[in-house]
Design a protein around this motif. Structure first.
Motif, mmCIF file in Angstrom:
data_model
loop_
_atom_site.group_PDB
_atom_site.id
_atom_site.type_symbol
_atom_site.label_atom_id
_atom_site.label_comp_id
_atom_site.label_asym_id
_atom_site.label_seq_id
_atom_site.Cartn_x
_atom_site.Cartn_y
_atom_site.Cartn_z
ATOM 1 N N ILE A 240 0.862 -1.175 0.000
ATOM 2 C CA ILE A 240 0.000 0.000 0.000
ATOM 3 C C ILE A 240 0.904 1.233 0.000
ATOM 4 N N VAL A 241 0.601 2.203 -0.841
ATOM 5 C CA VAL A 241 1.383 3.443 -0.896
ATOM 6 C C VAL A 241 0.422 4.622 -0.951
ATOM 7 N N GLU A 242 0.743 5.664 -0.197
ATOM 8 C CA GLU A 242 -0.086 6.864 -0.194
ATOM 9 C C GLU A 242 0.195 7.722 -1.426
ATOM 10 N N ALA A 243 -0.885 8.302 -1.952
ATOM 11 C CA ALA A 243 -0.795 9.190 -3.117
ATOM 12 C C ALA A 243 -1.646 10.426 -2.868
ATOM 13 N N LEU A 244 -1.473 11.424 -3.710
ATOM 14 C CA LEU A 244 -2.343 12.599 -3.724
ATOM 15 C C LEU A 244 -3.167 12.573 -5.005
ATOM 16 N N ALA A 245 -4.441 12.926 -4.890
ATOM 17 C CA ALA A 245 -5.373 12.852 -6.012
ATOM 18 C C ALA A 245 -5.130 14.016 -6.972
ATOM 19 N N VAL A 246 -4.117 13.863 -7.806
ATOM 20 C CA VAL A 246 -3.691 14.952 -8.688
ATOM 21 C C VAL A 246 -4.708 15.233 -9.796
ATOM 22 N N GLU A 247 -5.588 14.253 -10.103
ATOM 23 C CA GLU A 247 -6.557 14.430 -11.179
ATOM 24 C C GLU A 247 -7.825 15.147 -10.717
ATOM 25 N N SER A 248 -7.950 15.368 -9.404
ATOM 26 C CA SER A 248 -9.210 15.949 -8.921
ATOM 27 C C SER A 248 -8.990 16.912 -7.766
ATOM 28 N N ASP A 249 -9.076 16.414 -6.518
ATOM 29 C CA ASP A 249 -9.157 17.314 -5.369
ATOM 30 C C ASP A 249 -7.884 17.388 -4.517
ATOM 31 N N TRP A 250 -6.831 16.688 -4.903
ATOM 32 C CA TRP A 250 -5.562 16.680 -4.184
ATOM 33 C C TRP A 250 -5.658 16.100 -2.772
ATOM 34 N N ARG A 251 -6.725 15.380 -2.488
ATOM 35 C CA ARG A 251 -6.823 14.702 -1.200
ATOM 36 C C ARG A 251 -5.937 13.449 -1.199
ATOM 37 N N ARG A 252 -5.561 13.031 -0.003
ATOM 38 C CA ARG A 252 -4.694 11.860 0.144
ATOM 39 C C ARG A 252 -5.509 10.573 0.102
ATOM 40 N N TYR A 253 -4.911 9.550 -0.540
ATOM 41 C CA TYR A 253 -5.580 8.251 -0.650
ATOM 42 C C TYR A 253 -4.521 7.175 -0.802
ATOM 43 N N PHE A 254 -4.975 5.901 -0.865
ATOM 44 C CA PHE A 254 -4.044 4.780 -0.952
ATOM 45 C C PHE A 254 -4.217 4.008 -2.252
ATOM 46 N N ARG A 255 -3.076 3.674 -2.860
ATOM 47 C CA ARG A 255 -3.009 2.740 -3.974
ATOM 48 C C ARG A 255 -2.450 1.405 -3.466
ATOM 49 N N ALA A 256 -2.660 0.305 -4.233
ATOM 50 C CA ALA A 256 -2.222 -1.015 -3.764
ATOM 51 C C ALA A 256 -1.733 -1.887 -4.915
ATOM 52 N N TRP A 257 -0.759 -2.752 -4.602
ATOM 53 C CA TRP A 257 -0.181 -3.715 -5.522
ATOM 54 C C TRP A 257 -0.016 -5.048 -4.790
ATOM 55 N N THR A 258 0.156 -6.136 -5.550
ATOM 56 C CA THR A 258 0.450 -7.443 -4.966
ATOM 57 C C THR A 258 1.674 -8.043 -5.641
ATOM 58 N N ALA A 270 -5.238 -2.065 -6.953
ATOM 59 C CA ALA A 270 -6.190 -0.956 -6.829
ATOM 60 C C ALA A 270 -5.340 0.304 -6.818
ATOM 61 N N ASP A 271 -4.943 0.753 -8.013
ATOM 62 C CA ASP A 271 -3.858 1.731 -8.084
ATOM 63 C C ASP A 271 -4.235 3.022 -8.786
ATOM 64 N N SER A 272 -5.523 3.366 -8.826
ATOM 65 C CA SER A 272 -5.928 4.598 -9.495
ATOM 66 C C SER A 272 -6.876 5.397 -8.615
ATOM 67 N N GLU A 273 -7.061 6.667 -8.950
ATOM 68 C CA GLU A 273 -8.037 7.487 -8.226
ATOM 69 C C GLU A 273 -9.445 6.915 -8.371
ATOM 70 N N ALA A 274 -9.761 6.404 -9.556
ATOM 71 C CA ALA A 274 -11.103 5.876 -9.802
ATOM 72 C C ALA A 274 -11.339 4.566 -9.062
ATOM 73 N N GLU A 275 -10.310 3.720 -8.976
ATOM 74 C CA GLU A 275 -10.421 2.425 -8.311
ATOM 75 C C GLU A 275 -9.255 2.272 -7.335
ATOM 76 N N PRO A 276 -9.351 2.930 -6.186
ATOM 77 C CA PRO A 276 -8.254 2.958 -5.220
ATOM 78 C C PRO A 276 -8.372 1.841 -4.186
ATOM 79 N N PHE A 277 -7.347 1.729 -3.373
ATOM 80 C CA PHE A 277 -7.440 0.888 -2.180
ATOM 81 C C PHE A 277 -8.368 1.563 -1.167
ATOM 82 N N ALA A 278 -8.120 2.828 -0.862
ATOM 83 C CA ALA A 278 -8.997 3.583 0.048
ATOM 84 C C ALA A 278 -8.944 5.052 -0.322
ATOM 85 N N ARG A 279 -10.123 5.629 -0.583
ATOM 86 C CA ARG A 279 -10.234 7.042 -0.953
ATOM 87 C C ARG A 279 -11.635 7.492 -0.548
ATOM 88 N N SER A 280 -11.887 8.759 -0.583
ATOM 89 C CA SER A 280 -13.154 9.284 -0.053
ATOM 90 C C SER A 280 -14.386 8.651 -0.692
#
Length: 349
Positions: A240-258, A270-280
């Protein structure tokens, strides 16, 4: 012997003899979570005018949750704190101990802790950043006054980090081991995830072979706060890695890999703003309460045990994270971070 969290045995949920296949990962294709309200807030005292509590690490030990976290004061100084409690309902009433009062830790800069039990040495480790990655040890993590003076993992910054970090810096260090080797994962704030490696026998010495394992052209999409876990007995691992939503509101969220191994390739889960690990947009709030945060930032999954394997139960994921009043603004060190719990609504088990 350290306590394990009281969670179901993940071996009951799937056949550990099955080979791990990232396409058949024991996790949902799309994640849905429910969040608690804020459970842990800063407790300032006469000597510690802290404004936030963030970057938590959590274990179950001595029949209590032991939480270590970063705290920041009104002068923008970062240090560590500890608290413990039997149940999450009593988390915010529990006493908080500030590790700058531990003479071995002192008033140095310290942040982003990770605590685990290293079974081969019958010793507990706290990994954290002091600039470079450092560690302290103790025989009892419920006694924060007993952590030893920090020691560094590296004599100097690995050249590959120096060459790629740009204006960033190595940060948010994370240790996990398999049967033979231990790995140190970390970020550089410039779009790179790194991994260093040593043997279980040499740990905590011998970290070498630092390599880039993930990178993104936009540094904010692969920013900081990585976690890596063993997925029960599946043979697989979750990052899991934290990212900032650069395509929209710049809120923090999590992406994921296996991955099928800690030294292997990482496959997007789950590695995008549209389909994240955890986002608003994939988090609801318990009992219909309003969203107290739109940021889902640096935290840790509740582990199915406490040792260096960092095993989690994919059938019962709960994540302790830092959140923030959506109206908060100003210098980062002065933002009023609080801690809450995410519970996975749609496990596939």
């Amino acid at each position: 012997m350290p306590d394990a969290a009281e969670t179901p045995d993940p071996a009951d949920a799937f056949d550990p003899a099955d080979a791990f296949d990232p396409a058949e990962v024991p996790l949902p294709e799309r994640f849905a979570w429910t969040s608690s309200g804020p459970l842990l807030s800063p407790h300032p005292d006469e000597a510690h005018d802290i404004v936030s509590i963030k970057d938590p690490t959590v274990i179950r030990h001595n029949d209590e949750w032991q939480v270590y976290a970063t705290v920041a004061n009104t002068d923008g100084e970062w240090s560590l704190a500890h608290t413990s409690f039997a149940d999450w309902s009593g988390a915010d009433e529990a006493e908080q101990y500030f590790l700058d009062t531990n003479p071995a830790i002192g008033g140095r800069y310290a942040a982003a802790p990770q605590v685990f039990y290293f079974e081969p040495q019958d010793l507990w480790y706290m990994v954290f950043q002091t600039g470079p990655p450092a560690y302290s040890t103790t025989t009892d993590p419920s006694r924060p006054e007993t952590w030893t003076e920090p020691r560094l993992f590296f004599e100097e910054e690995p050249p590959i980090v120096t060459e790629n970090k740009g204006e960033g810096g190595w940060l948010d260090f994370w240790t996990i081991c398999d049967a033979t080797d231990c790995y140190l994962f970390f970020s550089d704030g410039n779009g790179h995830m790194y991994r260093s490696q040593t043997t279980v026998a040499e740990f905590p010495e011998g970290f070498d072979d630092t390599a880039i394992v993930l990178e993104d052209a936009d540094r904010f999409r692969l920013f900081e706060a990585s976690n890596v876990y063993r997925l029960g007995d599946s043979g697989g691992y979750l990052m899991i890695v934290e990212a900032l939503a650069v395509e929209s509101d710049w809120r923090r969220y999590f992406r994921a890999w296996t991955s099928d191994s800690l030294d292997g390739e990482w496959t997007p889960l789950a590695d995008s703003e549209a389909e994240p690990f955890a986002r608003s947009h994939n988090v609801s709030f318990a009992d219909g309460q309003p969203a107290w945060t739109q940021d889902f930032s640096h935290g840790e999954l509740l582990r199915d045990g406490v040792d260096q394997m960092l095993t989690v139960n994919p059938c019962d994921l709960t994540y302790l994270y830092q959140g923030l009043d959506p109206a908060a603004e100003g210098e980062y060190s002065q933002l009023p971070w609080r801690l809450g719990l995410l519970t996975l609504d749609n496990p596939v088990c």
